[in-house]
Design a protein around this motif. Structure first.
Motif, PDB file in Angstrom:
ATOM      1  N   LEU A  11      -2.348 -78.397  52.888  1.00  0.00           N
ATOM      2  CA  LEU A  11      -1.527 -77.995  53.893  1.00  0.00           C
ATOM      3  C   LEU A  11      -1.750 -79.051  55.090  1.00  0.00           C
ATOM      4  O   LEU A  11      -1.021 -79.418  56.163  1.00  0.00           O
ATOM      5  CB  LEU A  11      -0.599 -76.611  54.531  1.00  0.00           C
ATOM      6  CG  LEU A  11       0.173 -75.783  53.272  1.00  0.00           C
ATOM      7  CD1 LEU A  11      -0.573 -74.286  53.819  1.00  0.00           C
ATOM      8  CD2 LEU A  11       1.454 -76.612  53.056  1.00  0.00           C
ATOM      9  N   ALA A  12      -2.890 -78.105  55.604  1.00  0.00           N
ATOM     10  CA  ALA A  12      -3.553 -78.333  57.261  1.00  0.00           C
ATOM     11  C   ALA A  12      -3.451 -80.238  57.129  1.00  0.00           C
ATOM     12  O   ALA A  12      -3.605 -80.670  57.949  1.00  0.00           O
ATOM     13  CB  ALA A  12      -4.998 -77.958  57.048  1.00  0.00           C
ATOM     14  N   SER A  13      -3.846 -80.516  55.471  1.00  0.00           N
ATOM     15  CA  SER A  13      -3.821 -82.387  55.483  1.00  0.00           C
ATOM     16  C   SER A  13      -2.074 -82.872  56.098  1.00  0.00           C
ATOM     17  O   SER A  13      -2.752 -83.529  56.267  1.00  0.00           O
ATOM     18  CB  SER A  13      -4.510 -82.404  54.245  1.00  0.00           C
ATOM     19  OG  SER A  13      -3.787 -82.654  53.361  1.00  0.00           O
ATOM     20  N   LEU A  14      -1.313 -82.111  55.878  1.00  0.00           N
ATOM     21  CA  LEU A  14      -0.540 -82.581  56.176  1.00  0.00           C
ATOM     22  C   LEU A  14      -0.210 -82.684  57.882  1.00  0.00           C
ATOM     23  O   LEU A  14       0.812 -83.061  57.915  1.00  0.00           O
ATOM     24  CB  LEU A  14       0.864 -81.833  55.427  1.00  0.00           C
ATOM     25  CG  LEU A  14       0.698 -81.812  53.506  1.00  0.00           C
ATOM     26  CD1 LEU A  14       1.542 -81.364  53.210  1.00  0.00           C
ATOM     27  CD2 LEU A  14       0.849 -83.562  53.535  1.00  0.00           C
ATOM     28  N   ALA A  15      -0.621 -81.492  58.390  1.00  0.00           N
ATOM     29  CA  ALA A  15      -0.260 -81.179  59.711  1.00  0.00           C
ATOM     30  C   ALA A  15      -0.306 -82.320  61.071  1.00  0.00           C
ATOM     31  O   ALA A  15      -1.596 -83.226  60.409  1.00  0.00           O
ATOM     32  CB  ALA A  15      -0.681 -79.746  60.501  1.00  0.00           C
ATOM     33  N   PRO A  16       0.728 -82.635  61.582  1.00  0.00           N
ATOM     34  CA  PRO A  16       0.065 -83.829  63.016  1.00  0.00           C
ATOM     35  C   PRO A  16      -1.017 -83.516  63.808  1.00  0.00           C
ATOM     36  O   PRO A  16      -0.821 -84.329  64.369  1.00  0.00           O
ATOM     37  CB  PRO A  16       1.371 -84.214  63.598  1.00  0.00           C
ATOM     38  CG  PRO A  16       2.159 -83.160  62.843  1.00  0.00           C
ATOM     39  CD  PRO A  16       1.774 -82.110  61.979  1.00  0.00           C
ATOM     40  N   SER A  17      -1.354 -82.797  64.195  1.00  0.00           N
ATOM     41  CA  SER A  17      -2.738 -82.135  64.341  1.00  0.00           C
ATOM     42  C   SER A  17      -2.904 -80.659  64.391  1.00  0.00           C
ATOM     43  O   SER A  17      -2.393 -80.286  63.633  1.00  0.00           O
ATOM     44  CB  SER A  17      -1.850 -82.067  65.995  1.00  0.00           C
ATOM     45  OG  SER A  17      -1.280 -80.568  65.836  1.00  0.00           O
ATOM     46  N   TYR A  18      -4.186 -80.895  64.841  1.00  0.00           N
ATOM     47  CA  TYR A  18      -5.174 -79.406  64.464  1.00  0.00           C
ATOM     48  C   TYR A  18      -4.838 -77.930  65.481  1.00  0.00           C
ATOM     49  O   TYR A  18      -6.149 -77.367  65.432  1.00  0.00           O
ATOM     50  CB  TYR A  18      -6.542 -79.380  64.301  1.00  0.00           C
ATOM     51  CG  TYR A  18      -5.667 -80.342  62.916  1.00  0.00           C
ATOM     52  CD1 TYR A  18      -5.671 -80.155  61.844  1.00  0.00           C
ATOM     53  CD2 TYR A  18      -6.539 -81.543  62.820  1.00  0.00           C
ATOM     54  CE1 TYR A  18      -5.514 -80.864  60.825  1.00  0.00           C
ATOM     55  CE2 TYR A  18      -6.544 -82.524  61.798  1.00  0.00           C
ATOM     56  CZ  TYR A  18      -5.481 -82.461  60.979  1.00  0.00           C
ATOM     57  OH  TYR A  18      -5.725 -83.097  59.965  1.00  0.00           O
ATOM     58  N   GLY A  19      -3.901 -78.163  66.528  1.00  0.00           N
ATOM     59  CA  GLY A  19      -3.811 -77.438  67.649  1.00  0.00           C
ATOM     60  C   GLY A  19      -3.529 -75.716  67.056  1.00  0.00           C
ATOM     61  O   GLY A  19      -4.482 -75.104  67.338  1.00  0.00           O
ATOM     62  N   LEU A  20      -2.095 -75.929  66.872  1.00  0.00           N
ATOM     63  CA  LEU A  20      -1.897 -74.194  66.875  1.00  0.00           C
ATOM     64  C   LEU A  20      -1.552 -74.630  65.434  1.00  0.00           C
ATOM     65  O   LEU A  20      -0.482 -75.230  64.904  1.00  0.00           O
ATOM     66  CB  LEU A  20      -0.525 -73.818  67.738  1.00  0.00           C
ATOM     67  CG  LEU A  20      -0.081 -72.343  67.164  1.00  0.00           C
ATOM     68  CD1 LEU A  20      -0.431 -71.253  67.216  1.00  0.00           C
ATOM     69  CD2 LEU A  20       1.588 -72.617  68.538  1.00  0.00           C
ATOM     70  N   ASP A  43       7.528 -73.670  72.833  1.00  0.00           N
ATOM     71  CA  ASP A  43       8.495 -74.709  72.525  1.00  0.00           C
ATOM     72  C   ASP A  43       7.910 -75.869  72.380  1.00  0.00           C
ATOM     73  O   ASP A  43       6.638 -76.002  73.253  1.00  0.00           O
ATOM     74  CB  ASP A  43       9.660 -75.161  73.310  1.00  0.00           C
ATOM     75  CG  ASP A  43      11.113 -74.279  72.946  1.00  0.00           C
ATOM     76  OD1 ASP A  43      10.647 -73.494  73.529  1.00  0.00           O
ATOM     77  OD2 ASP A  43      11.687 -74.572  74.458  1.00  0.00           O
ATOM     78  N   ARG A  44       8.477 -76.406  70.745  1.00  0.00           N
ATOM     79  CA  ARG A  44       7.486 -77.712  70.623  1.00  0.00           C
ATOM     80  C   ARG A  44       5.991 -77.798  70.742  1.00  0.00           C
ATOM     81  O   ARG A  44       5.456 -78.541  71.038  1.00  0.00           O
ATOM     82  CB  ARG A  44       8.112 -79.132  71.859  1.00  0.00           C
ATOM     83  CG  ARG A  44       9.996 -78.609  71.370  1.00  0.00           C
ATOM     84  CD  ARG A  44       9.907 -80.366  72.153  1.00  0.00           C
ATOM     85  NE  ARG A  44       9.224 -81.317  71.380  1.00  0.00           N
ATOM     86  CZ  ARG A  44       9.792 -82.389  70.861  1.00  0.00           C
ATOM     87  NH1 ARG A  44      10.911 -82.069  70.372  1.00  0.00           N
ATOM     88  NH2 ARG A  44       9.184 -83.268  70.224  1.00  0.00           N
ATOM     89  N   SER A  45       5.291 -76.642  70.179  1.00  0.00           N
ATOM     90  CA  SER A  45       4.260 -76.376  70.043  1.00  0.00           C
ATOM     91  C   SER A  45       3.084 -76.421  69.164  1.00  0.00           C
ATOM     92  O   SER A  45       2.552 -76.233  68.702  1.00  0.00           O
ATOM     93  CB  SER A  45       3.464 -74.921  71.306  1.00  0.00           C
ATOM     94  OG  SER A  45       4.037 -74.279  70.123  1.00  0.00           O
ATOM     95  N   THR A  46       3.852 -75.725  67.811  1.00  0.00           N
ATOM     96  CA  THR A  46       3.902 -76.084  66.185  1.00  0.00           C
ATOM     97  C   THR A  46       3.116 -76.706  65.475  1.00  0.00           C
ATOM     98  O   THR A  46       4.856 -78.002  65.508  1.00  0.00           O
ATOM     99  CB  THR A  46       4.121 -74.739  65.799  1.00  0.00           C
ATOM    100  OG1 THR A  46       3.893 -74.285  66.373  1.00  0.00           O
ATOM    101  CG2 THR A  46       3.571 -74.213  64.971  1.00  0.00           C
ATOM    102  N   ALA A  47       2.253 -77.350  64.230  1.00  0.00           N
ATOM    103  CA  ALA A  47       2.225 -77.984  64.503  1.00  0.00           C
ATOM    104  C   ALA A  47       2.598 -77.914  62.316  1.00  0.00           C
ATOM    105  O   ALA A  47       2.252 -78.725  61.850  1.00  0.00           O
ATOM    106  CB  ALA A  47       0.361 -79.175  64.565  1.00  0.00           C
ATOM    107  N   LEU A  48       2.410 -76.440  61.664  1.00  0.00           N
ATOM    108  CA  LEU A  48       2.211 -76.415  60.666  1.00  0.00           C
ATOM    109  C   LEU A  48       3.065 -74.585  61.197  1.00  0.00           C
ATOM    110  O   LEU A  48       2.420 -73.841  62.027  1.00  0.00           O
ATOM    111  CB  LEU A  48       1.179 -76.174  60.045  1.00  0.00           C
ATOM    112  CG  LEU A  48       0.930 -75.740  58.562  1.00  0.00           C
ATOM    113  CD1 LEU A  48       2.203 -76.384  58.098  1.00  0.00           C
ATOM    114  CD2 LEU A  48      -0.331 -74.790  58.024  1.00  0.00           C
ATOM    115  N   ILE A  49       4.083 -74.747  60.300  1.00  0.00           N
ATOM    116  CA  ILE A  49       4.308 -74.034  60.466  1.00  0.00           C
ATOM    117  C   ILE A  49       4.862 -72.482  58.556  1.00  0.00           C
ATOM    118  O   ILE A  49       5.563 -74.143  57.951  1.00  0.00           O
ATOM    119  CB  ILE A  49       6.287 -73.419  61.205  1.00  0.00           C
ATOM    120  CG1 ILE A  49       6.220 -74.017  62.259  1.00  0.00           C
ATOM    121  CG2 ILE A  49       7.078 -72.002  60.765  1.00  0.00           C
ATOM    122  CD1 ILE A  49       6.808 -74.884  62.850  1.00  0.00           C
ATOM    123  N   THR A  50       4.455 -71.974  58.104  1.00  0.00           N
ATOM    124  CA  THR A  50       4.233 -71.087  56.986  1.00  0.00           C
ATOM    125  C   THR A  50       4.864 -70.276  57.073  1.00  0.00           C
ATOM    126  O   THR A  50       4.598 -68.912  57.854  1.00  0.00           O
ATOM    127  CB  THR A  50       2.881 -71.371  56.430  1.00  0.00           C
ATOM    128  OG1 THR A  50       2.278 -70.033  57.099  1.00  0.00           O
ATOM    129  CG2 THR A  50       2.476 -72.458  56.518  1.00  0.00           C
TER     130      THR A  50
END
Length: 253
Positions: free
Chosen positions: A35-44, A99-106
């Motif tokens: 899942l992390a490998s798909l995220a556009p960034s690694y902030g949140l 708003d618009r802050s999250t790279a991955l939602i599970t």
């Protein structure tokens, strides 16, 4: 005489958030990594309906911050701690996330309880560009042939009518859940645990159907199953391999 020799304790099924923290099976390490490998960034990353934080903490090594959100104070009281992880008491449909802050939602083993239309609206609100949404579920536990017949009879027939309708969504691997996002295929995965009979009964004690059986005052069928499982299991300290198929519905916002 030990508890194992005496048979199942009178209230083996009477458990709360502590039981979830102790007995729920662990997701494979490959899941968080994928899942992390798909995220556009690694902030949140945000884990909605996080329960005791099993997936939340597995995501922690890959993101600066992981927020676990759950409406249950009892679950969060028993949540796991990890560097970079914080928990908030909040419903998945209304999370205190910018708003618009999250790279991955599970949402792991939780989306079937949500008001999904409201949750998807919340996902769109907090998602950064190209953010990933992952609805994770795991299906029915699988034993060896010497235990499967008795377990399947218990699961499907003895307590089958006590499952809430949402359970059907889990059994189908969320295939029937509406999913209005650009979908991405996930590789096949499985959960594997080496459990004793007490571990197994502890996990079963966390099922919503077991709560419903208790409310209906039909607890003798629980104890009958527990006695049969112990008899078929053999030595109570024996560890058996149990598997669950993992399904991931993946979408890009």
């Amino acid at each position: 005489m030990s508890e194992a020799e005496e048979g199942p304790p009178k209230n083996w099924f009477d458990r709360g958030g502590e039981a979830y923290a102790r007995f729920r099976p662990e997701y494979p390490a490959d899941l968080a990594r994928f899942l992390a490998s798909l995220a556009p960034s690694y902030g949140l990353a945000v884990d909605a309906g996080c329960g005791n934080g099993q997936l939340t903490t597995q995501l922690a090594p890959y993101f600066d911050t992981v927020v676990g959100s759950d409406p249950s104070v009892d679950q969060l009281r028993n949540a796991r701690e990890a560097e970079g992880v914080r928990y908030v008491v909040a419903a998945a449909e209304n999370m205190p996330i910018l708003d618009r802050s999250t790279a991955l939602i599970t949402a792991a083993q939780a989306a079937h309880w949500f008001d999904r239309r409201a949750f998807y609206s919340e996902v769109r609100r907090i998602a950064a560009d190209q953010a990933v949404l992952a609805l994770v579920s795991y299906g029915v536990m699988q034993f060896g042939p010497d235990l499967d017949a008795r377990f399947q009879d218990f699961y499907r027939f003895e307590i089958g009518r006590y499952w809430p309708p949402e359970r059907q969504l889990v059994d189908s691997g969320y295939a029937d859940i509406e999913f209005p996002f650009t979908e991405v295929q996930a590789p096949p995965m499985e959960i594997h645990q080496e459990w004793t009979v007490d571990d197994t009964l502890g996990y079963i004690s966390t099922w919503s159907a077991v709560r419903a059986v208790e409310a209906a005052q039909r607890t003798p069928l629980l104890h009958s199953f527990a006695a049969d499982l112990r008899r078929l299991w053999g030595e109570p300290t024996r560890r058996r391999r149990i598997t669950w198929p993992v399904t991931v519905r993946l979408g890009v916002q």
